[in-house]
Scaffold this motif. Structure first.
Motif: not given
Length: 381
Positions: A43-51, A75-89
């Protein structure tokens, strides 16, 4: 033409474009939170994933039925990589142990039946992680929980999910009004889990068919007593199994192996009448058993109440409500009588069996979907 002040410009309720709206998504590695992140990114949001890494995941690696394990982080990290947003553990092991695991162990040893997932939401995800989201300058935090947030006349309200079979309101009653103002639950309106999996497939997520978590994350094999014995060595002392009429029927290897309402695995076969655990006497290390009718309870004391109603809990002498005393049971009509701002007595119109200290009592509006709050059952009658 100017927008009405109540008209949101985007789906998360902010009067600005999605690209200018930062949202932190709490990602467990499962299909639900992955769909939330992927959908918001689309939808165009500025998404940041955190696990959150909540415990030593080595023992649970690749085991099905547990969340937050090593496989889930991957799995969470891989989703972030494939969709294209930053992800932090984030390493929250010490916080999780202090805020959730230690209380879980101590509650079991005290004869209660705790619900650590509620404490995790209350003390870790919706407190510490939420503060992390604020530190990242996020406008809000989104999760994959099945529950609805609606804006009412007095502000945000908590409502049951559209799919009653997936509703997680029992586990989220302790969400405060301040937290609710910041949280978003994009899946709450969906009619079934099949819709979520279809969205995952549409976004090309490899977790589309990943099994749901079933067990408590730090108890991946479902053996609660085994975990307690590791956390509190020597705490499980043997004792007697005693009938409510005083007869000693056998012995046991620790009160932690029993819960109120339990029938199977009591180790006292050969009796004509079916017996159930009706009380746990921790001080004397006794498991008290009796006939099923002894499990029936009409009066339930509740404390540590988090109230989400439009008027204070103590603004009425009694509230006619519905309550859930276990996550798997339907709501029952009841009268809630406040004793203080955080304490009350609940009278059930029809008796409930197996009410246990340590479980939650969640309060709903009668005949509606709104969650009015809830608290903790603190002793049995």
């Amino acid at each position: 033409m100017p927008l009405d002040e109540n008209t949101p410009l985007n789906s998360l309720g902010f009067a600005k474009p999605p690209a200018e709206t930062r949202v932190v998504v709490a990602m467990s590695g499962g299909v639900d939170s992955s769909v939330v992140a992927a959908q918001l990114a689309a939808e165009g949001y500025d998404v940041v994933g955190v696990t959150l890494q909540l415990y030593d995941h080595g023992a649970a690696l690749a085991k099905k039925g547990a969340c937050c394990a090593g496989r889930d982080i991957h799995d969470a990290r891989r989703v972030a990589e494939e969709v294209g947003f930053p992800h932090y553990v984030l390493d929250y092991e010490s916080v999780f142990r202090d805020a959730v695991i230690d209380e879980f162990a101590d509650s079991y040893l005290a004869g209660a039946t705790p619900v650590p997932c509620i404490r995790c939401n209350e003390r870790v995800k919706f407190r510490d992680l939420l503060e992390t989201a604020r530190d990242l300058d996020a406008d809000c935090m989104a999760t994959g929980h099945y529950i609805q947030r609606r804006v009412g006349a007095q502000g945000p309200e908590l409502h049951c999910a559209a799919d009653a079979g997936r509703d997680q309101s029992y586990f989220l009653f302790s969400t405060t009004p301040e937290q609710l103002a910041y949280l978003r639950f994009p899946l709450g309106h969906l009619g079934s889990k099949a819709e979520t999996r279809a969205l995952a497939a549409r976004h090309g997520l490899r977790v589309a068919d990943k099994p749901d978590s079933q067990d408590i994350c730090f108890v991946p094999d479902g053996n609660y007593a085994g975990v307690i014995e590791k956390l509190r060595p020597g705490a499980a002392e043997p004792g007697e199994i005693v009938h409510a009429d005083g007869r000693v029927l056998g012995t046991h290897n620790g009160v932690i192996h029993y819960t109120i309402g339990q029938r199977r695995g009591l180790g006292i076969g050969g009796l004509e009448e079916p017996l159930y655990v009706v009380r746990l006497d921790v001080d004397s290390h006794r498991v008290i058993v009796g006939p099923k009718d002894m499990l029936a309870t009409r009066t339930v004391p509740v404390r540590e109440i988090n109230w989400l109603g439009d008027t204070p809990l103590t603004s009425r002498s009694e509230w006619h409500v519905s309550v859930k005393l276990r996550s798997t049971r339907p709501p029952r009509e009841a009268v809630l009588r406040p004793l203080s701002e955080t304490g009350a007595e609940v009278e059930l119109l029809t008796p409930e069996e197996g009410v246990s200290p340590g479980q939650a009592c969640v309060v709903y509006e009668t005949g509606g979907t709104r969650v009015l709050g809830g608290g903790w059952i603190w002793r049995g009658y």
